[in-house]
Design a protein around this motif. Structure first.
Motif, PDB file in Angstrom:
ATOM      1  N   LEU A   1       0.847  -1.258  -0.062  1.00  0.00           N
ATOM      2  CA  LEU A   1      -0.019  -0.055  -0.035  1.00  0.00           C
ATOM      3  C   LEU A   1       0.833   1.141   0.001  1.00  0.00           C
ATOM      4  N   PRO A   2       0.809   2.197  -0.932  1.00  0.00           N
ATOM      5  CA  PRO A   2       1.408   3.563  -0.749  1.00  0.00           C
ATOM      6  C   PRO A   2       1.065   4.242   0.142  1.00  0.00           C
ATOM      7  N   ASP A   3       1.789   5.407   0.570  1.00  0.00           N
ATOM      8  CA  ASP A   3       1.559   6.161   1.677  1.00  0.00           C
ATOM      9  C   ASP A   3       0.506   7.182   1.541  1.00  0.00           C
ATOM     10  N   ASP A   4      -0.026   7.303   0.205  1.00  0.00           N
ATOM     11  CA  ASP A   4      -1.054   8.319   0.123  1.00  0.00           C
ATOM     12  C   ASP A   4      -2.116   7.526  -0.962  1.00  0.00           C
ATOM     13  N   PRO A   5      -2.673   6.600  -0.406  1.00  0.00           N
ATOM     14  CA  PRO A   5      -3.477   5.714  -1.438  1.00  0.00           C
ATOM     15  C   PRO A   5      -4.508   6.638  -1.912  1.00  0.00           C
ATOM     16  N   ARG A   6      -4.807   6.234  -3.174  1.00  0.00           N
ATOM     17  CA  ARG A   6      -6.083   6.735  -4.037  1.00  0.00           C
ATOM     18  C   ARG A   6      -6.803   5.511  -4.828  1.00  0.00           C
ATOM     19  N   MET A   7      -7.908   5.274  -4.494  1.00  0.00           N
ATOM     20  CA  MET A   7      -8.466   3.852  -4.788  1.00  0.00           C
ATOM     21  C   MET A   7      -9.497   4.007  -6.041  1.00  0.00           C
ATOM     22  N   LEU A   8      -9.285   3.012  -6.802  1.00  0.00           N
ATOM     23  CA  LEU A   8     -10.624   2.755  -7.757  1.00  0.00           C
ATOM     24  C   LEU A   8     -10.865   1.347  -7.568  1.00  0.00           C
TER      25      LEU A   8
ATOM     26  N   PRO B   1      -5.756   6.109  -9.683  1.00  0.00           N
ATOM     27  CA  PRO B   1      -5.391   5.601  -8.687  1.00  0.00           C
ATOM     28  C   PRO B   1      -4.187   5.240  -8.541  1.00  0.00           C
ATOM     29  N   ASN B   2      -3.655   4.777  -7.366  1.00  0.00           N
ATOM     30  CA  ASN B   2      -2.428   3.900  -7.036  1.00  0.00           C
ATOM     31  C   ASN B   2      -2.944   2.484  -6.273  1.00  0.00           C
ATOM     32  N   VAL B   3      -4.078   2.276  -6.023  1.00  0.00           N
ATOM     33  CA  VAL B   3      -4.665   1.055  -5.409  1.00  0.00           C
ATOM     34  C   VAL B   3      -5.807   0.732  -6.532  1.00  0.00           C
ATOM     35  N   LEU B   4      -6.091  -0.470  -7.023  1.00  0.00           N
ATOM     36  CA  LEU B   4      -6.945  -0.848  -7.850  1.00  0.00           C
ATOM     37  C   LEU B   4      -7.542  -2.215  -7.454  1.00  0.00           C
ATOM     38  N   LEU B   5      -8.962  -2.312  -7.199  1.00  0.00           N
ATOM     39  CA  LEU B   5      -9.585  -3.319  -6.665  1.00  0.00           C
ATOM     40  C   LEU B   5     -10.563  -3.803  -7.991  1.00  0.00           C
ATOM     41  N   LEU B   6     -10.091  -5.026  -8.647  1.00  0.00           N
ATOM     42  CA  LEU B   6     -11.086  -5.155  -9.851  1.00  0.00           C
ATOM     43  C   LEU B   6     -11.926  -6.456  -9.327  1.00  0.00           C
ATOM     44  N   GLN B   7     -13.189  -6.295  -9.242  1.00  0.00           N
ATOM     45  CA  GLN B   7     -14.144  -7.319  -8.764  1.00  0.00           C
ATOM     46  C   GLN B   7     -14.922  -7.894  -9.909  1.00  0.00           C
ATOM     47  N   GLY B   8     -15.139  -9.233  -9.861  1.00  0.00           N
ATOM     48  CA  GLY B   8     -16.070  -9.685 -10.781  1.00  0.00           C
ATOM     49  C   GLY B   8     -15.657 -11.148 -11.469  1.00  0.00           C
ATOM     50  N   GLY B   9     -16.339 -11.329 -12.469  1.00  0.00           N
ATOM     51  CA  GLY B   9     -16.251 -12.577 -13.072  1.00  0.00           C
ATOM     52  C   GLY B   9     -17.437 -13.473 -13.246  1.00  0.00           C
ATOM     53  N   GLN B  10     -18.674 -12.844 -12.570  1.00  0.00           N
ATOM     54  CA  GLN B  10     -19.814 -13.610 -12.782  1.00  0.00           C
ATOM     55  C   GLN B  10     -20.410 -13.755 -14.326  1.00  0.00           C
TER      56      GLN B  10
ATOM     57  N   VAL C   1     -13.235  -8.038   2.504  1.00  0.00           N
ATOM     58  CA  VAL C   1     -12.522  -7.070   1.575  1.00  0.00           C
ATOM     59  C   VAL C   1     -11.745  -6.335   2.627  1.00  0.00           C
ATOM     60  N   LEU C   2     -12.540  -5.673   3.581  1.00  0.00           N
ATOM     61  CA  LEU C   2     -11.798  -4.925   4.508  1.00  0.00           C
ATOM     62  C   LEU C   2     -10.652  -5.554   5.295  1.00  0.00           C
ATOM     63  N   GLU C   3     -10.961  -6.759   5.344  1.00  0.00           N
ATOM     64  CA  GLU C   3     -10.050  -7.628   6.387  1.00  0.00           C
ATOM     65  C   GLU C   3      -8.560  -7.973   5.684  1.00  0.00           C
ATOM     66  N   ARG C   4      -8.862  -8.149   4.351  1.00  0.00           N
ATOM     67  CA  ARG C   4      -7.683  -7.997   3.502  1.00  0.00           C
ATOM     68  C   ARG C   4      -6.939  -6.749   3.512  1.00  0.00           C
ATOM     69  N   PHE C   5      -7.317  -5.745   3.495  1.00  0.00           N
ATOM     70  CA  PHE C   5      -6.737  -4.350   3.471  1.00  0.00           C
ATOM     71  C   PHE C   5      -6.176  -4.208   4.836  1.00  0.00           C
ATOM     72  N   ARG C   6      -6.889  -4.606   5.858  1.00  0.00           N
ATOM     73  CA  ARG C   6      -6.178  -4.622   7.097  1.00  0.00           C
ATOM     74  C   ARG C   6      -4.950  -5.580   7.197  1.00  0.00           C
ATOM     75  N   ARG C   7      -4.762  -6.618   6.762  1.00  0.00           N
ATOM     76  CA  ARG C   7      -3.625  -7.476   6.466  1.00  0.00           C
ATOM     77  C   ARG C   7      -2.522  -6.993   5.783  1.00  0.00           C
ATOM     78  N   LEU C   8      -3.073  -5.874   4.901  1.00  0.00           N
ATOM     79  CA  LEU C   8      -2.023  -5.341   4.015  1.00  0.00           C
ATOM     80  C   LEU C   8      -1.156  -4.055   4.903  1.00  0.00           C
ATOM     81  N   GLY C   9      -2.011  -3.644   5.850  1.00  0.00           N
ATOM     82  CA  GLY C   9      -1.792  -2.682   6.930  1.00  0.00           C
ATOM     83  C   GLY C   9      -2.349  -1.283   6.829  1.00  0.00           C
ATOM     84  N   ALA C  10      -3.578  -1.378   6.251  1.00  0.00           N
ATOM     85  CA  ALA C  10      -4.449  -0.129   6.187  1.00  0.00           C
ATOM     86  C   ALA C  10      -5.172   0.135   7.652  1.00  0.00           C
ATOM     87  N   SER C  11      -5.482   1.260   8.095  1.00  0.00           N
ATOM     88  CA  SER C  11      -6.294   1.496   9.003  1.00  0.00           C
ATOM     89  C   SER C  11      -7.891   1.344   8.535  1.00  0.00           C
TER      90      SER C  11
END
Length: 261
Positions: free
Chosen positions: A62-69, A136-145, A246-256
């Motif tokens: 995770l970057p120091d200044d995250p911007r997410m899409l 963004p410097n963080v990208l979450l790609l969701q899908g497949g259905q 999903v947020l549990e995964r981000f916690r494991r990456l160090g996010a607050s």
């Protein structure tokens, strides 16, 4: 309410013959609902051990200044949830980062939307259109259905191309890919797309979140998460549940992560 391309804002809280006939009815329901997966018709080549998929976080820092899409299908759009309570909006609010949510129903890595899949809204096409705007410097790609029509090889290729396109558009972007999810029993049919999505993500050294391998939806909890008649979309409680995972995964990456949804 579409959340495509908008910055998530804090909302106001609002607290045999019979067997054959049944199978035909179920098949018709699948054909009418683009987010419903179908039974596997091909064998997935070179399968990856699911334990290896869930254990590989990818080279995500995770970057120091995250911007997410967050970019995805009707789940990211928030279909069947209360306004502003789709999982993506909840994730964006609770992380508190500058964020945009881009959800379009009936789309995927290979499927561009519409009855023929030719609406031009595959994930790769949408990333290409977004280049030059919000970066963004963080990208979450969701899908497949909605990729159930494609072969496993086509799915793998499309995921790889999508990740490559994102990295060209936003050099250094950190990518997490979240495979398909759906309350049971429909969720059990998504393996044929979840596995190749995970294989491509792992090969590309992106992070991979596998709702199927992590048993997010079970036979026991799924009835409480039905947002429509056949359970193709989760209700508000289901979206909140997805957001928590999903947020549990981000916690494991160090996010607050904020407790307030």
């Amino acid at each position: 309410m579409s959340t495509r391309g908008r910055i998530a804002q804090p909302p106001r809280r609002v607290t045999v013959a019979v067997v054959v006939a049944c199978l035909v009815a179920v098949g018709a329901a699948f054909a009418l609902n683009q987010t419903r997966a179908t039974e596997p018709t091909t064998t997935i080549s070179n399968p990856v051990d699911p334990a290896k998929l869930t254990a590989r976080p990818g080279n995500v820092v995770l970057p120091d200044d995250p911007r997410m899409l967050i970019l995805g299908d009707s789940y990211t759009l928030g279909t069947a949830a209360s306004p502003d309570y789709g999982y993506a909006n909840i994730v964006a609010r609770r992380l508190g980062w500058p964020a945009e949510v881009d959800g379009i129903g009936g789309t995927g890595f290979t499927w561009g939307g519409g009855s023929e899949g030719a609406d031009g809204n595959t994930y790769r096409a949408r990333i290409e259109r977004r280049a030059g705007g919000f970066a963004p410097n963080v990208l979450l790609l969701q899908g497949g259905q909605n990729d159930y029509r494609a072969t496993p090889d086509e799915v793998r290729a499309a995921v790889t191309e999508t990740i490559d396109t994102a990295r060209r558009a936003w050099p250094g972007v950190q990518i997490l890919v979240m495979g398909p999810s759906q309350p049971m029993p429909g969720g059990a049919l998504l393996r044929r797309v979840s596995d190749p999505i995970g294989q491509a993500a792992v090969t590309a050294d992106a992070g991979f979140i596998s709702p199927l391998d992590e048993n997010w939806f079970t036979d026991q909890n799924s009835p409480g998460f039905y947002g429509d008649a056949n359970g193709a979309h989760p209700n508000t409680a289901g979206h909140e549940y997805i957001a928590d995972r999903v947020l549990e995964r981000f916690r494991r990456l160090g996010a607050s992560v904020s407790d307030a949804a």
